[in-house]
Design a protein around this motif. Structure first.
Motif, PDB file in Angstrom:
ATOM      1  N   ASN A 199     -20.693 -11.781  -1.179  1.00  0.00           N
ATOM      2  CA  ASN A 199     -19.703 -12.678  -0.561  1.00  0.00           C
ATOM      3  C   ASN A 199     -18.291 -12.144  -0.739  1.00  0.00           C
ATOM      4  N   ASN A 200     -17.341 -12.816  -0.075  1.00  0.00           N
ATOM      5  CA  ASN A 200     -15.925 -12.479  -0.215  1.00  0.00           C
ATOM      6  C   ASN A 200     -15.204 -13.535  -1.045  1.00  0.00           C
ATOM      7  N   GLU A 201     -14.750 -13.129  -2.214  1.00  0.00           N
ATOM      8  CA  GLU A 201     -13.791 -13.919  -2.998  1.00  0.00           C
ATOM      9  C   GLU A 201     -14.244 -15.329  -3.333  1.00  0.00           C
ATOM     10  N   ILE A 202     -15.560 -15.541  -3.531  1.00  0.00           N
ATOM     11  CA  ILE A 202     -15.982 -16.910  -3.881  1.00  0.00           C
ATOM     12  C   ILE A 202     -15.933 -17.096  -5.386  1.00  0.00           C
ATOM     13  N   THR A 250     -10.496  -2.827  -3.457  1.00  0.00           N
ATOM     14  CA  THR A 250     -11.082  -3.003  -2.110  1.00  0.00           C
ATOM     15  C   THR A 250     -10.265  -3.926  -1.215  1.00  0.00           C
ATOM     16  N   GLU A 251      -9.137  -4.416  -1.724  1.00  0.00           N
ATOM     17  CA  GLU A 251      -8.220  -5.171  -0.878  1.00  0.00           C
ATOM     18  C   GLU A 251      -6.803  -5.089  -1.437  1.00  0.00           C
ATOM     19  N   PHE A 252      -5.872  -4.789  -0.583  1.00  0.00           N
ATOM     20  CA  PHE A 252      -4.438  -4.896  -0.854  1.00  0.00           C
ATOM     21  C   PHE A 252      -3.768  -4.670   0.495  1.00  0.00           C
ATOM     22  N   GLY A 265     -10.844 -20.275  12.126  1.00  0.00           N
ATOM     23  CA  GLY A 265      -9.459 -19.847  11.860  1.00  0.00           C
ATOM     24  C   GLY A 265      -9.380 -19.241  10.465  1.00  0.00           C
ATOM     25  N   TRP A 266      -8.452 -18.251  10.306  1.00  0.00           N
ATOM     26  CA  TRP A 266      -8.268 -17.622   8.997  1.00  0.00           C
ATOM     27  C   TRP A 266      -6.784 -17.331   8.813  1.00  0.00           C
ATOM     28  N   ASP A 267      -6.356 -16.626   7.796  1.00  0.00           N
ATOM     29  CA  ASP A 267      -4.908 -16.427   7.640  1.00  0.00           C
ATOM     30  C   ASP A 267      -4.426 -15.247   8.487  1.00  0.00           C
ATOM     31  N   TRP A 268      -5.242 -14.911   9.525  1.00  0.00           N
ATOM     32  CA  TRP A 268      -4.816 -13.924  10.514  1.00  0.00           C
ATOM     33  C   TRP A 268      -5.355 -14.289  11.918  1.00  0.00           C
ATOM     34  N   CYS A 269      -5.952 -15.473  12.058  1.00  0.00           N
ATOM     35  CA  CYS A 269      -6.353 -15.866  13.413  1.00  0.00           C
ATOM     36  C   CYS A 269      -6.490 -17.379  13.517  1.00  0.00           C
ATOM     37  N   ALA A 299     -17.698 -16.641   2.595  1.00  0.00           N
ATOM     38  CA  ALA A 299     -16.315 -16.347   2.196  1.00  0.00           C
ATOM     39  C   ALA A 299     -15.557 -17.604   1.772  1.00  0.00           C
ATOM     40  N   ASN A 300     -14.932 -17.490   0.588  1.00  0.00           N
ATOM     41  CA  ASN A 300     -13.901 -18.436   0.145  1.00  0.00           C
ATOM     42  C   ASN A 300     -14.273 -19.910   0.236  1.00  0.00           C
ATOM     43  N   THR A 301     -15.544 -20.259   0.010  1.00  0.00           N
ATOM     44  CA  THR A 301     -15.923 -21.667  -0.141  1.00  0.00           C
ATOM     45  C   THR A 301     -17.253 -21.720  -0.885  1.00  0.00           C
ATOM     46  N   ILE A 360      -7.727  -0.579   2.272  1.00  0.00           N
ATOM     47  CA  ILE A 360      -6.581  -1.346   2.781  1.00  0.00           C
ATOM     48  C   ILE A 360      -7.010  -2.616   3.516  1.00  0.00           C
ATOM     49  N   TRP A 361      -6.407  -3.712   3.138  1.00  0.00           N
ATOM     50  CA  TRP A 361      -6.603  -4.938   3.927  1.00  0.00           C
ATOM     51  C   TRP A 361      -5.565  -4.923   5.059  1.00  0.00           C
ATOM     52  N   GLN A 362      -5.846  -4.924   6.233  1.00  0.00           N
ATOM     53  CA  GLN A 362      -7.080  -4.944   6.984  1.00  0.00           C
ATOM     54  C   GLN A 362      -6.989  -3.825   8.019  1.00  0.00           C
ATOM     55  N   TRP A 418       2.669  -9.028  -1.677  1.00  0.00           N
ATOM     56  CA  TRP A 418       2.502  -9.979  -0.597  1.00  0.00           C
ATOM     57  C   TRP A 418       2.240 -11.395  -1.163  1.00  0.00           C
ATOM     58  N   HIS A 419       1.015 -11.744  -1.514  1.00  0.00           N
ATOM     59  CA  HIS A 419       0.755 -13.139  -1.908  1.00  0.00           C
ATOM     60  C   HIS A 419       1.522 -13.522  -3.166  1.00  0.00           C
ATOM     61  N   GLY A 420       1.799 -12.499  -4.037  1.00  0.00           N
ATOM     62  CA  GLY A 420       2.536 -12.785  -5.276  1.00  0.00           C
ATOM     63  C   GLY A 420       4.007 -12.439  -5.144  1.00  0.00           C
ATOM     64  N   THR A 435      -0.072  -9.365  11.306  1.00  0.00           N
ATOM     65  CA  THR A 435      -1.002  -9.412  10.156  1.00  0.00           C
ATOM     66  C   THR A 435      -0.863  -8.147   9.331  1.00  0.00           C
ATOM     67  N   TRP A 436      -1.863  -7.961   8.467  1.00  0.00           N
ATOM     68  CA  TRP A 436      -1.894  -6.802   7.567  1.00  0.00           C
ATOM     69  C   TRP A 436      -2.539  -5.583   8.255  1.00  0.00           C
ATOM     70  N   SER A 437      -2.831  -5.684   9.542  1.00  0.00           N
ATOM     71  CA  SER A 437      -3.650  -4.641  10.187  1.00  0.00           C
ATOM     72  C   SER A 437      -2.944  -3.297  10.315  1.00  0.00           C
ATOM     73  N   SER A 474      -6.121  -6.671  -4.902  1.00  0.00           N
ATOM     74  CA  SER A 474      -4.782  -6.639  -5.499  1.00  0.00           C
ATOM     75  C   SER A 474      -3.767  -7.301  -4.573  1.00  0.00           C
ATOM     76  N   TRP A 475      -3.377  -8.519  -4.917  1.00  0.00           N
ATOM     77  CA  TRP A 475      -2.493  -9.266  -4.021  1.00  0.00           C
ATOM     78  C   TRP A 475      -1.176  -9.702  -4.670  1.00  0.00           C
ATOM     79  N   GLY A 476      -0.809  -8.967  -5.775  1.00  0.00           N
ATOM     80  CA  GLY A 476       0.507  -9.271  -6.368  1.00  0.00           C
ATOM     81  C   GLY A 476       1.598  -9.047  -5.331  1.00  0.00           C
ATOM     82  N   LEU A 509     -17.219  -4.158   5.379  1.00  0.00           N
ATOM     83  CA  LEU A 509     -17.465  -5.161   6.433  1.00  0.00           C
ATOM     84  C   LEU A 509     -17.293  -6.532   5.788  1.00  0.00           C
ATOM     85  N   TRP A 510     -16.123  -7.078   5.896  1.00  0.00           N
ATOM     86  CA  TRP A 510     -15.667  -8.258   5.175  1.00  0.00           C
ATOM     87  C   TRP A 510     -16.574  -9.460   5.405  1.00  0.00           C
ATOM     88  N   GLY A 511     -16.758 -10.268   4.355  1.00  0.00           N
ATOM     89  CA  GLY A 511     -17.732 -11.359   4.337  1.00  0.00           C
ATOM     90  C   GLY A 511     -17.415 -12.578   5.183  1.00  0.00           C
TER      91      GLY A 511
HETATM   92  C1  BMA Z   1      -8.186 -11.758   1.141  1.00  0.00           C
HETATM   93  C2  BMA Z   1      -9.238 -11.487   2.183  1.00  0.00           C
HETATM   94  C3  BMA Z   1      -9.077 -12.363   3.357  1.00  0.00           C
HETATM   95  C4  BMA Z   1      -7.624 -12.671   3.630  1.00  0.00           C
HETATM   96  C5  BMA Z   1      -6.743 -11.625   2.988  1.00  0.00           C
HETATM   97  C6  BMA Z   1      -5.275 -11.843   3.257  1.00  0.00           C
HETATM   98  O1  BMA Z   1      -8.363 -12.968   0.682  1.00  0.00           O
HETATM   99  O2  BMA Z   1     -10.483 -11.608   1.628  1.00  0.00           O
HETATM  100  O3  BMA Z   1      -9.772 -13.534   3.149  1.00  0.00           O
HETATM  101  O4  BMA Z   1      -7.423 -12.677   4.983  1.00  0.00           O
HETATM  102  O5  BMA Z   1      -6.916 -11.650   1.616  1.00  0.00           O
HETATM  103  O6  BMA Z   1      -4.836 -13.033   2.710  1.00  0.00           O
END
Ligand code: BMA
Length: 850
Positions: A463-466, A528-530, A208-212, A425-427, A622-624, A511-513, A633-635, A507-509, A396-398
């Protein structure tokens, strides 16, 4: 040959067919997935493909078996047998979690030919076992696996028999194993790694992830075969060094397994059937190194910068009499790749063949929660769509799995540069555990060897965001980095993306911010991500909801199909949509569409900023890009490959030439920018016109401009303060166009402030239809400016040559519409709906008609 299926006709033809057709070479090559020749000579490898529907599946300790199709998993086969509900419908995902808590057995019988059994080496080759398995042949254990990302090879010699053989593969549930590993690691190294994903080499998103939601598959998810050989080509790696005189020197490393005495290797390099280089070598320690030069090389370029010529390197293993025992083929593209560190006013950036390139594209996630359902055709659809939408880059996301060869082949052909990310990814991970590390070494080696010849791979990422943890540098910088540098000399490798020590930006200000869209203007660099979320299009929402779920977009089932970590992602979607387009419409479907327009407008705002900002920004990824199940989702395109407005708009904002405006609602200052990714300077004409919201032309101008290659320049500055005072921000539209040799290459419509500022008139959209069967054309005209105009064919899969565009007076839009099934013109006219944002956003309506 008796038994199931002729050993010489394996079922996996797609990649072979692709290689032959796209490589343009006349001769028919007998290839298998890893490029091994089959039965070209009695001594050569022989294969028996065990894939197909001869398998059965049952729960460990239970009798009742169901038929099973391989490649496949517990979930795909239980679903096919109607043993579980569709996990993608409503809240069914919860109902199917029990499957992952069980152990399962896949088994089948098979016959092998005497020819194959007589080979010196007879092995079971499993290209993908997901994940914890033990393998039994005729009741004898022949091996076990604990890594979904490795190809596992097990010797069958002593247990294979004439006639019928029985193969059983037992898969164990993860939980117990993970808990045991965690305890052992904590006891052994005093470090507690609470995340299940840390200990098992399996695609992270499956938890599971924040989109599945979680779907922990178990199964034989890639091809499985019996292979017999005396000698075979095990791997081919081609490295290239570009000489100052332009010649490209190729170094071909061929690895040979089995008995090599008296054997030699021959290599041939071709372009579209013309031989441009050959070489021969003997074999030392199972390796042959062959060298040849390519004079006057045709270079490989990213999409939009040139062509993607692919050279075919054919390596043949020969015996002392010159008989060929085995052949392997690889396609390569000749290019140089540099990642230039950031400097004064220039961001971190890619240089291909010495030319700086702005990376435009999106982040790819697995295309299904059940990977074996992703076909080569589905991959071709996504990658072709990306190239046609002016992408030149895909990450190709990690957190997914290593993609199929087909995806890399497609990106080679389409000029889509890839950021190849290893699956972390993320751990944090148990780097002190030597068994875990040696398991990992096999994975990283195999995956790097499998993918290293693809010209499309320009960035290798660990990796992704570790975040930093004790052992981080050992694992990502030294261990994985070391393997990449050894196997892909000269490649650019970074420890991670958006991670500790990486140069790119996530860049997640926004949405996440919860920051407003304008905050993107403060961000610069290699992004590489927003992204921004939206719901899927109404037809997809109807696939996972029933009418009671469609009272509001925050209904329990709508929430169930949205998984942002905040726990209230649907509200965030709603608030951003209302922030941009005003109060939400009452109609459920209209709100779905409006969230999509809001997503497209915000992401466009960001991309235009970074492209205008070139070279201080040199990537907008663009994510994703896609989804792995139907959800919000962000798709840019949803699980059923129904395009969202964002994907249609990307064609404009990623176009080689982009025109955009920065409008100041206080001063009326309007600055117009032209950004070009073209390789050469070109002369063009910029046309701008200011109209009232009713379409009345208030001011216009045009300018001959020299559009310099790979630059972004302000080309015009207008003072619209008087019009702003006279008409007000909500009643002005700025229409921009750039033409080159009489062809429009860029368009844009700008306004002061957010869309909700606009006070729109009700457009009377006149639609003229022609065509028949599956192909129609719609010509759309309006009597007042109509924004975000789109066509939709009710309850029908259709593709549109354009959609979600702004329409002005006296400028008809023509769109080609392809239907997935024939329809009479009468029915088509009845089902075709053409609307605009006026139909969605109550606050933007003045109710005035022209
Ligand atoms: C980043 C990505 C994904 C996540 C996305 C949306 O963290 O690397 O892990 O799905 O933001 O939150």
């Amino acid at each position: 040959m008796s038994g199931n299926g002729d050993a010489r006709i394996p079922s996996h033809l797609t990649r072979r067919r692709l290689l032959q057709e796209t490589a343009g070479c006349g001769m028919v090559l007998l290839l298998d997935k890893s490029g091994l020749a089959m039965g070209t000579g009695e001594a050569g490898p022989a294969l028996l493909d065990l894939g197909g529907d001869m398998w059965s599946l049952r729960e460990q300790g239970k009798q009742g078996a169901i038929p099973a199709l391989i490649p496949g998993s517990t979930y795909t086969n239980l679903l096919a047998a109607g043993k579980i509900p569709d996990p993608y419908y409503r809240e069914n995902n919860d109902e199917v979690q029990w499957v992952a808590d069980k152990g399962w057995i896949f088994e089948r019988s098979f016959h092998v030919s005497d020819d194959l059994r007589a080979k010196e080496h007879v092995e079971l080759v499993c290209h993908g076992l997901d994940t914890l398995a033990t393998l039994w042949l005729n009741g004898h254990q022949v091996g076990s696996s604990n890594n979904m990302f490795r190809t596992w090879t097990f010797d069958l010699g002593q247990h294979l028999r004439r006639g019928s053989n029985h193969l059983q593969i037992r898969f164990d549930a993860l939980t117990a194993y993970v808990e045991e590993q965690r305890k052992l690691y904590q006891k052994g190294f005093g470090v507690d790694l609470p995340n299940q994903r840390s200990f098992v080499r399996k695609a992270p998103y499956m938890w599971g992830w924040d989109w599945c939601r979680p779907i922990l598959t178990q199964g034989i998810w890639k091809q499985i075969e019996v292979r017999g050989y005396t000698a075979r080509i095990a791997d081919v790696g081609v490295s290239q060094s570009h000489q100052p005189d332009g010649t490209v020197h190729l170094m071909i490393h061929a690895q040979v397994a089995g008995r090599t005495s008296g054997l030699s290797v021959v290599a041939q390099v071709e372009l579209a059937g013309d031989v441009v280089g050959t070489a021969t070598s003997s074999i030392e320690n199972h390796e042959a190194i062959l060298q040849t030069d390519v004079h006057k090389p045709q270079l490989w370029w990213p999409n939009g910068m040139g062509n993607q010529p692919l050279y075919v390197v054919t390596v043949t293993l020969k015996d002392a009499t010159g008989q060929s025992l085995d052949t392997a083929t690889r396609r390569i593209g000749l290019r140089t790749v540099e990642m230039v560190p950031p400097s004064q006013d220039v961001a971190l950036h890619l240089r291909i063949n010495g030319v700086p390139v702005f990376a435009k594209g999106a982040d790819w996630i697995p295309a299904d929660n059940m990977p074996t359902r992703v076909t080569p055709e589905i991959l071709r659809w996504y990658m072709t769509k990306a190239a046609n939408s002016n992408f030149n880059f895909i990450r190709l996301w990690g957190g997914g799995y290593y993609e199929e060869d087909e995806l890399f082949d497609l990106c080679d052909e389409l000029g889509l540069m890839l950021q190849f990310e290893f699956k972390f990814a993320n751990t944090s991970y148990p780097v002190r555990d030597q068994a875990w590390m040696s398991n990992l070494r096999e994975e990283i080696e195999q995956q790097t060897r499998r993918c290293r010849n693809h010209p499309s791979i320009v960035i290798w990422s660990g990796n992704n965001e570790i975040k930093y943890f004790e052992g981080y540098n050992e694992l990502f910088r030294d261990f994985i980095g070391g393997i990449v540098h050894r196997l892909v000399p000269g490649a650019f490798y970074e420890a991670g993306s958006g991670a500790h020590g990486s140069g790119d930006i996530h860049s997640w200000g926004v949405w996440h911010g919860n920051e407003p869209v304008e905050s993107y203007l403060k961000v610069e660099g290699f992004v590489t991500e927003f992204g921004m979320q939206s719901t899927p299009v109404p037809r997809t929402v109807r696939s996972y909801t029933d009418p009671s779920d469609r009272q509001s977009i925050v209904s329990p089932v709508m929430r169930y199909h949205e998984l942002d970590g905040s726990g209230h992602g649907m509200e965030i979607i709603k608030s951003y949509t209302e922030e941009n387009f005003g109060v939400a419409p009452k109609s459920f479907d209209e709100m779905l569409w409006l969230t999509n327009l809001s997503q497209a407008w915000m992401v466009r705002y960001a991309v235009e900023h970074w492209r205008r900002d070139m070279p201080r920004s040199m990537a907008a990824v663009i994510w994703q890009y896609n989804d792995c199940w139907p959800c919000s989702t962000w798709s840019m395109v949803d699980y059923f490959r129904r395009e969202k407005p964002l994907l249609y708009q990307s064609r404009d904002f990623f176009a080689p030439v982009m025109v955009s405006g920065l409008l100041d609602a206080e001063s009326g200052q309007t600055n117009i920018f032209i950004t070009s990714d073209r390789q050469s300077d070109v002369s063009g004409i910029l046309r701008w016109s200011i109209t009232g919201i009713g379409g009345e032309l208030l001011r216009q101008g045009k300018k001959q401009i020299n559009i310099q290659a790979r630059t972004s320049r302000q080309t015009e500055s207008l003072d619209l303060s008087d019009l702003l005072k006279a008409y007000g921000a909500g009643n002005l539209l700025v229409w921009l166009e750039v033409s080159i040799e009489g062809c429009n290459v860029a368009r844009n419509t700008c306004f002061f402030g957010r869309p909700k500022t606009l006070q729109l008139n009700r457009p009377n959209l006149k639609v003229t239809v022609s065509g028949g069967e599956t192909q129609y054309r719609a010509v759309i005209e309006t009597d007042v400016p109509a924004l975000w105009v789109w066509a939709d064919v009710q309850d029908t899969e259709a593709s549109f040559s354009d959609n979600f565009f702004h329409l002005r007076l006296e400028r008809a839009a023509e769109i080609e519409i392809m239907l997935d099934h024939p329809m009479t013109p009468y029915d088509f006219r009845r089902k075709l709906h053409v609307r605009s944002v006026y139909d969605l956003a109550p606050e933007m309506r003045t109710g005035r008609t022209h």
